[in-house]
Design an enzyme around this catalytic site. Structure first.
Site, PDB file in Angstrom:
ATOM      1  NE  ARG A  18      -2.530  -1.843   3.169  1.00 28.98           N
ATOM      2  CZ  ARG A  18      -3.003  -1.947   4.415  1.00 28.98           C
ATOM      3  NH1 ARG A  18      -4.000  -1.177   4.807  1.00 28.98           N
ATOM      4  NH2 ARG A  18      -2.465  -2.809   5.260  1.00 28.98           N
ATOM      5  CD  GLU A 160      -5.198 -12.237  13.269  1.00 27.82           C
ATOM      6  OE1 GLU A 160      -5.090 -11.191  12.617  1.00 27.82           O
ATOM      7  OE2 GLU A 160      -4.718 -12.369  14.405  1.00 27.82           O
ATOM      8  CG  ASN A 233      -0.738  -0.651   7.346  1.00 27.39           C
ATOM      9  OD1 ASN A 233       0.180  -1.461   7.466  1.00 27.39           O
ATOM     10  ND2 ASN A 233      -1.697  -0.518   8.232  1.00 27.39           N
ATOM     11  CG  ASN A 382      34.773  42.692   8.041  1.00 29.76           C
ATOM     12  OD1 ASN A 382      34.256  42.614   6.921  1.00 29.76           O
ATOM     13  ND2 ASN A 382      34.122  43.132   9.103  1.00 29.76           N
ATOM     14  CB  ALA A 385      29.655  43.770   0.625  1.00 28.18           C
ATOM     15  CB  SER A 410      32.794  46.074  -1.727  1.00 28.85           C
ATOM     16  OG  SER A 410      32.461  46.580  -0.474  1.00 28.85           O
TER      17      SER A 410
HETATM   18  C1  UD1 Z   1      -1.224  -9.017  12.695  1.00 28.21           C
HETATM   19  C2  UD1 Z   1      -1.773  -9.951  13.762  1.00 28.21           C
HETATM   20  C3  UD1 Z   1      -3.004  -9.304  14.410  1.00 28.21           C
HETATM   21  C4  UD1 Z   1      -2.639  -7.944  14.983  1.00 28.21           C
HETATM   22  C5  UD1 Z   1      -2.002  -7.078  13.922  1.00 28.21           C
HETATM   23  C6  UD1 Z   1      -1.445  -5.832  14.549  1.00 28.21           C
HETATM   24  C7  UD1 Z   1      -1.323 -12.245  13.069  1.00 28.21           C
HETATM   25  C8  UD1 Z   1      -1.848 -13.429  12.421  1.00 28.21           C
HETATM   26  N1  UD1 Z   1      -2.136 -11.204  13.148  1.00 28.21           N
HETATM   27  O1  UD1 Z   1      -2.217  -8.905  11.693  1.00 28.21           O
HETATM   28  O2  UD1 Z   1      -3.495 -10.136  15.442  1.00 28.21           O
HETATM   29  O3  UD1 Z   1      -3.803  -7.325  15.477  1.00 28.21           O
HETATM   30  O4  UD1 Z   1      -0.897  -7.764  13.292  1.00 28.21           O
HETATM   31  O5  UD1 Z   1      -0.983  -4.961  13.553  1.00 28.21           O
HETATM   32  O6  UD1 Z   1      -0.200 -12.259  13.538  1.00 28.21           O
HETATM   33  N2  UD1 Z   1       5.071 -10.627   8.345  1.00 28.21           N
HETATM   34  C9  UD1 Z   1       6.181 -11.360   8.046  1.00 28.21           C
HETATM   35  N3  UD1 Z   1       6.029 -12.539   7.404  1.00 28.21           N
HETATM   36  C10 UD1 Z   1       4.813 -13.016   7.045  1.00 28.21           C
HETATM   37  C11 UD1 Z   1       3.681 -12.258   7.361  1.00 28.21           C
HETATM   38  C12 UD1 Z   1       3.823 -11.064   8.034  1.00 28.21           C
HETATM   39  O7  UD1 Z   1       7.298 -10.948   8.346  1.00 28.21           O
HETATM   40  O8  UD1 Z   1       4.773 -14.102   6.446  1.00 28.21           O
HETATM   41  C13 UD1 Z   1       5.231  -9.346   9.040  1.00 28.21           C
HETATM   42  C14 UD1 Z   1       4.684  -8.209   8.227  1.00 28.21           C
HETATM   43  O9  UD1 Z   1       5.713  -7.612   7.445  1.00 28.21           O
HETATM   44  C15 UD1 Z   1       4.207  -7.242   9.286  1.00 28.21           C
HETATM   45  C16 UD1 Z   1       3.828  -8.152  10.450  1.00 28.21           C
HETATM   46  O10 UD1 Z   1       4.459  -9.384  10.215  1.00 28.21           O
HETATM   47  O11 UD1 Z   1       5.217  -6.380   9.733  1.00 28.21           O
HETATM   48  C17 UD1 Z   1       2.334  -8.328  10.588  1.00 28.21           C
HETATM   49  O12 UD1 Z   1       1.828  -8.954   9.425  1.00 28.21           O
HETATM   50  P1  UD1 Z   1       0.474  -8.498   8.759  1.00 28.21           P
HETATM   51  O13 UD1 Z   1       0.240  -9.322   7.563  1.00 28.21           O
HETATM   52  O14 UD1 Z   1       0.424  -7.040   8.627  1.00 28.21           O
HETATM   53  O15 UD1 Z   1      -0.571  -8.975   9.863  1.00 28.21           O
HETATM   54  P2  UD1 Z   1      -1.934  -8.287  10.238  1.00 28.21           P
HETATM   55  O16 UD1 Z   1      -2.979  -8.814   9.345  1.00 28.21           O
HETATM   56  O17 UD1 Z   1      -1.762  -6.831  10.344  1.00 28.21           O
HETATM   57 MG    MG Z   2      -0.521  -5.281   9.549  1.00 30.36          MG
END
Ligand code: UD1
Ligand code: MG
Length: 486
Positions: A18, A160, A233, A382, A385, A410
């Protein structure tokens, strides 16, 4: 130490589509650091035994940056983004972590503060829980995992957004995504996660249910200041969080004794340091590693990046980078200090002056309309200018050295490399191409010649010629070669 061994896992494998950017989300800057830079700064205050960063999208970029901030970081590569559970599993395997406490955070929460993490880890340890959730009560829980509690208020699990029933979606207590675990429990629970859910991912949050099934204790600690756990995001959220982060930073400095006339137009990066009784006027940006000493007044309309400003200095409508401004020095209005500018105590850079790699001794002054490149200017000198330090011969840059107590006319040009000795002087319009010995006056160009009557004869009939003739005719009017006046 083992039972107190602390591992922090920072999740940063996602790309952040995003953002619509070639830069991965966690590397976007806010308040002078990247988003993940803020998270790692908060993590550092925990003094963890080990920091593991999970990387995936644009992993080289992220790895290079994270290694700069945390040289001994363990980088765990998540090849397939199969969910937060998958990410933490890679982190545990790569780092070989099996004991102590594991805190999982995400790399996109720039408002997170170390103190909040510290309190959370302390609460988690005191409660001796298998899993603790840093939760928050929010007005709009859309998109978050909701905390499920039973009638006794005990936490049963996290559901979730996409898997929640309409009633569950009404729950205002959400998971921040920051969790703390007993490492042994976590290592055993991760392989038991399944991906039979709405997103087809391995949810880290399902470990809460697994702990309950095993009869272990789990709990959630709500954070009062939920903004600390919010992620940015897209660029709209990034700007909103940037303003909020700035508001917090500016507020903290005001509480620490800095006068800020207009907090709304004052921007201060997270790593800037200000002394008591600094005054900041509207439209000022203090960026990077800028440090300002007591009683300095900065602004209005000034940008300082990676600058050091001395006590009592005054910087007005200036743009400065990698420069040192001495105690009591004056800069501006309308000055441009480029990298390598070092201004001595009570020295002065005035209006429409540009400097680069320029050292001004104590009390030296460049008051008006000048370019000072690659220069060494002695104390109390100094510069006249409109003086140009011609440092570039078309091929290479050269230095100019100006001695102590020099007095310049100057509209001079100093053609580098050249030296003007201590206590020397130049006349107006001098082009200095050869060294000037100490105490000498340098002049260049021929002596002035006046050609009387040139205008009336060569420009006859013009208003200019008429004005000249009137001056000669008019009663009581001084002619131009008599000097003086009435
Ligand atoms: C996640 C949580 C949710 C919480 C929310 C808070 C889970 C399943 N859900 O949801 O409970 O309320 O964060 O913001 O954990 N990432 C990885 N590898 C992956 C997937 C994600 O490194 O395979 C990282 C993403 O880059 C991100 C973070 O984990 O920084 C969270 O992942 P995201 O997909 O944003 O989870 P949410 O749906 O926001
Ligand atoms: Mg997230």
């Amino acid at each position: 130490m083992n039972e107190h061994e602390l591992t922090v896992v920072v999740l940063a494998a996602g790309g952040g589509t995003r953002m619509k950017s070639k830069t991965v989300k966690v590397l976007h800057p806010i308040a002078g650091r990247t988003m993940i830079g803020h998270v790692l700064a908060a993590v550092r205050t925990l003094e963890p035994h080990r920091v593991v960063a999970v990387i995936g999208h644009q992993r080289e970029q992220v790895a290079t940056h994270v290694r700069e901030l945390v040289p001994d970081v363990v980088l765990a590569v998540q090849e397939v983004l199969d969910g937060t559970g998958g990410a933490v599993r890679v982190a545990m395997e790569t780092s070989g972590t099996s004991r102590g406490t594991v805190v999982v955070a995400t790399g996109d929460t720039p408002l997170l503060e170390g103190e909040s993490l510290r309190k959370f880890v302390a609460d988690h340890r005191a409660a001796e829980q298998a899993v603790s959730i840093l939760s928050g009560i929010v007005a709009d829980p859309f998109g978050y995992g909701r905390i499920l509690r039973n009638d006794e208020g005990d936490v049963e699990g996290i559901v979730e957004e996409k898997d929640a029933t309409p009633q569950q979606r009404e729950i205002a207590e959400i998971s921040s995504g920051i969790l703390a675990f007993d490492a042994e429990f976590l290592v055993g629970a991760l392989p038991r996660l399944t991906n039979d859910n709405a997103k087809g991912e391995y949810y880290l949050t399902d470990t809460v249910r697994i702990a309950r099934e095993d009869g272990l204790t789990v709990g959630a600690f709500p954070i009062d200041d939920v903004a600390q756990t919010e992620g940015a995001n897209d660029r709209v959220q990034l700007a909103e969080m940037g303003r909020e982060l700035n508001r917090r930073i500016v507020t903290r400095w005001m509480r620490d004794g800095v006068t800020v006339m207009d907090p709304a137009t004052t921007w201060i990066d997270a790593d800037v340091k200000l002394a008591e009784d600094v005054t900041i006027l509207p439209g000022t940006q203090l960026l990077g590693a800028t440090v300002v000493a007591e009683d300095a007044v900065i602004g209005p309309d000034t940008t300082l990046k990676d600058c050091e400003v001395g006590a009592g200095a005054r910087v007005v409508r200036a743009h400065a980078e990698l420069s040192v401004i001495g105690d009591g020095a004056e800069v501006g209005p309308y000055a441009r200090l480029r990298p390598g500018t070092i201004l001595g105590t009570r020295s002065k850079i005035g209006t429409f002056v540009e400097t680069k790699n320029a050292h001004l001794g104590d009390g030296a002054k460049v008051p008006h309309l000048s370019y000072v490149g690659d220069a060494e200017i002695g104390e109390q000198a100094n510069i006249g200018a409109g003086t140009i330090f011609a440092n570039y011969d078309g091929i290479a840059k050269h230095r100019t050295k100006v001695g102590r107590w020099f007095r310049g006319g100057s509209n001079n040009t100093f053609v580098a490399p050249v030296e003007l000795g201590d206590g020397s002087s130049t006349g107006g319009g001098t082009v200095v191409r050869r060294n000037v010995p100490p105490g000498a006056l340098a002049v260049s160009g021929g002596p002035q010649r006046n050609l009387p009557g040139w205008v009336p004869s060569k420009r006859a009939g013009t208003p200019q010629a008429e004005a000249a003739e009137e001056a000669h005719r008019g009663p009581g009017r001084a002619s131009d070669d008599q000097g003086g006046g009435h």
